[in-house]
Design an enzyme around this catalytic site. Structure first.
Site, short mmCIF file in Angstrom:
data_model
loop_
_atom_site.label_atom_id
_atom_site.label_comp_id
_atom_site.label_asym_id
_atom_site.label_seq_id
_atom_site.Cartn_x
_atom_site.Cartn_y
_atom_site.Cartn_z
N ASN A 1 13.89 -1.78 1.99
CA ASN A 1 14.32 -1.81 0.59
C ASN A 1 13.14 -2.06 -0.35
O ASN A 1 13.09 -1.53 -1.45
CB ASN A 1 15.42 -2.85 0.37
CG ASN A 1 16.75 -2.33 0.86
OD1 ASN A 1 17.36 -1.48 0.22
ND2 ASN A 1 17.18 -2.80 2.03
N ASN B 1 19.57 -10.29 -6.04
CA ASN B 1 19.61 -10.23 -4.57
C ASN B 1 20.40 -9.00 -4.15
O ASN B 1 21.26 -8.51 -4.90
CB ASN B 1 20.28 -11.49 -4.01
CG ASN B 1 20.29 -11.50 -2.49
OD1 ASN B 1 19.31 -11.10 -1.85
ND2 ASN B 1 21.40 -11.93 -1.90
N LEU C 1 17.32 -20.28 -1.77
CA LEU C 1 16.50 -20.90 -2.81
C LEU C 1 17.32 -21.98 -3.50
O LEU C 1 18.52 -21.84 -3.70
CB LEU C 1 16.06 -19.83 -3.82
CG LEU C 1 15.12 -18.76 -3.24
CD1 LEU C 1 14.97 -17.58 -4.19
CD2 LEU C 1 13.75 -19.36 -2.90
N ASP D 1 25.28 -16.08 -2.03
CA ASP D 1 25.87 -14.75 -2.27
C ASP D 1 27.07 -14.81 -3.23
O ASP D 1 28.04 -14.06 -3.07
CB ASP D 1 26.29 -14.09 -0.94
CG ASP D 1 25.12 -13.96 0.03
OD1 ASP D 1 23.99 -13.74 -0.45
OD2 ASP D 1 25.33 -14.09 1.25
N ARG E 1 11.38 -25.85 2.02
CA ARG E 1 11.82 -25.19 0.79
C ARG E 1 11.00 -25.62 -0.42
O ARG E 1 10.57 -24.81 -1.23
CB ARG E 1 13.31 -25.50 0.57
CG ARG E 1 13.93 -24.79 -0.61
CD ARG E 1 15.42 -24.69 -0.46
NE ARG E 1 15.70 -23.84 0.69
CZ ARG E 1 16.48 -24.16 1.71
NH1 ARG E 1 17.07 -25.31 1.74
NH2 ARG E 1 16.65 -23.32 2.70
N HIS F 1 22.81 -7.65 -1.03
CA HIS F 1 23.57 -8.16 0.12
C HIS F 1 24.39 -7.03 0.74
O HIS F 1 25.08 -6.30 0.02
CB HIS F 1 24.50 -9.30 -0.33
CG HIS F 1 25.25 -9.89 0.82
ND1 HIS F 1 24.70 -10.82 1.67
CD2 HIS F 1 26.49 -9.64 1.29
CE1 HIS F 1 25.59 -11.13 2.61
NE2 HIS F 1 26.68 -10.43 2.39
N GLY G 1 11.32 -4.59 5.45
CA GLY G 1 11.04 -4.18 4.08
C GLY G 1 11.36 -2.74 3.72
O GLY G 1 10.68 -2.15 2.88
C1 GAR Z 1 19.30 -5.30 3.84
O1 GAR Z 1 20.41 -4.67 4.42
C2 GAR Z 1 19.79 -6.39 2.91
O2 GAR Z 1 21.02 -6.08 2.27
C3 GAR Z 1 19.96 -7.54 3.84
O3 GAR Z 1 18.88 -7.46 4.73
C4 GAR Z 1 18.52 -6.10 4.87
C5 GAR Z 1 17.02 -6.00 4.68
O4 GAR Z 1 16.52 -4.79 5.14
N1 GAR Z 1 19.96 -8.78 3.11
C6 GAR Z 1 20.61 -9.86 3.52
O5 GAR Z 1 21.30 -9.90 4.52
C7 GAR Z 1 20.46 -11.05 2.62
N2 GAR Z 1 21.24 -12.13 3.09
P1 GAR Z 1 15.05 -4.34 4.80
O6 GAR Z 1 14.11 -5.47 5.20
O7 GAR Z 1 14.81 -3.11 5.63
O8 GAR Z 1 14.97 -4.08 3.34
#
Ligand code: GAR
Length: 295
Positions: free
Chosen positions: A22, A112, A98, A150, A70, A114, A20
């Protein structure tokens, strides 16, 4: 053309499956009482996710919905979003797909993040694949979620270099730092009404020729045009959108594209061109840039 701007602070939910970082950036950017919006709910499919702990530490409601398939997850999540009167859902390191049952009613209000320059490298193990392919540049994408994996319309992208000697770990760390700025910025653009998915009735809105000019753009170019559109609309010049897309929008069209570039993170040297615009146009561009950079 989309629900934003709401005219009141938005109520946001973040879905996260793991550490988490982000989520943390979003909690910091949109704390309680922020005029644009606040994160009011954090949901995880993984009860052990550190993301839940981050939310609790900041006094934000944290809900674990352990994955039991799901359908069950989506039903619970949809109910919770309605109860908490959520306006916008942000997936941040949420590692489940989802279904249309969830995505359809939330289309335009579900983002989202990515870790690649989509449409390149969708899916998993992105950094490994980027390195194996010998790319010299990578980045991250914030996009509207549609029914594919995506594939939804891009809202904002950022780029970072791939350096000689990079490993998946060093690359991931560089992309993450970028993402911590990129995601809050994309959310700000959306909440301000400066981003929206391409409308389905393009021809009626823009005329046939301008609609075609838009449709042949690459997925990475479209968000710039949509920002220019949103700006012209905000300036009361929506009739200029079609001509602007065809390069015939005059000073207003030029101004909208300049501002759209700057809002997307282009080189600030473009500001020198803003300074040369006629005063009544310049004032609008400066207003738009100020709004995005305010808290
Ligand atoms: C981030 O880099 C995000 O872009 C990626 O997971 C990471 C989460 O990091 N998302 C994906 O790959 C979605 N398919 P975080 O938990 O430290 O935010």
């Amino acid at each position: 053309m989309g629900p934003f701007p709401l005219g009141r602070p938005a109520r946001m939910a973040v879905f996260a499956s793991g550490r988490g970082t982000n989520l943390e950036a979003l909690l910091e950017a949109f704390p309680q009482g922020h005029p644009l919006g606040e994160v009011v709910l954090v949901v995880s499919d993984n009860p052990g996710a550190f993301a839940l702990e981050r939310a609790r530490r900041r006094g934000v409601e944290a809900q674990a919905l352990p994955w039991r398939g799901r359908r069950a997850f989506e039903e619970e999540a949809l109910g919770l979003l309605e109860e908490r009167r959520v306006d916008l859902v942000l997936l941040a390191g949420f590692m489940r797909l989802l279904s249309p049952r969830f995505v359809e009613p939330w289309y335009g209000r579900l983002l989202n993040l990515h870790p690649s320059l989509l449409p390149d490298y969708p899916g998993l193990r992105v950094h490994e694949r980027v390195l194996a392919a010998g790319e010299r540049e990578t980045g991250s994408t914030v996009h509207f979620v549609d029914q594919g994996v995506d594939t939804g319309p891009i809202l904002l992208q950022g780029r970072v270099p791939v350096l000689p000697g990079d490993t998946p770990k060093t690359l991931e760390a560089r992309v993450l730092r970028l993402e911590h700025r990129l995601y809050p910025k994309a959310v700000r653009l959306l909440l301000l009404g400066l981003a929206f998915p391409p409308p389905s009735d393009l021809e009626e809105r823009l005329g046939e020729e301008a609609a075609r000019a838009f449709q042949v753009l690459s997925p990475r170019e479209k968000p710039l045009y949509l920002r220019a559109w949103a700006l012209l609309r905000a300036w009361g010049r929506e009739e200029r959108v079609g001509p602007a897309f065809l390069g015939q929008g005059g000073e207003w069209g030029r101004a909208a594209f300049l501002a759209a570039h700057l809002l997307g993170g282009s080189d600030p040297a473009l500001l020198e061109e803003v300074a040369e615009l006629p005063p009544e146009v310049r004032v609008q561009v400066e207003g738009a840039l100020r709004v995005e950079s305010s808290p």
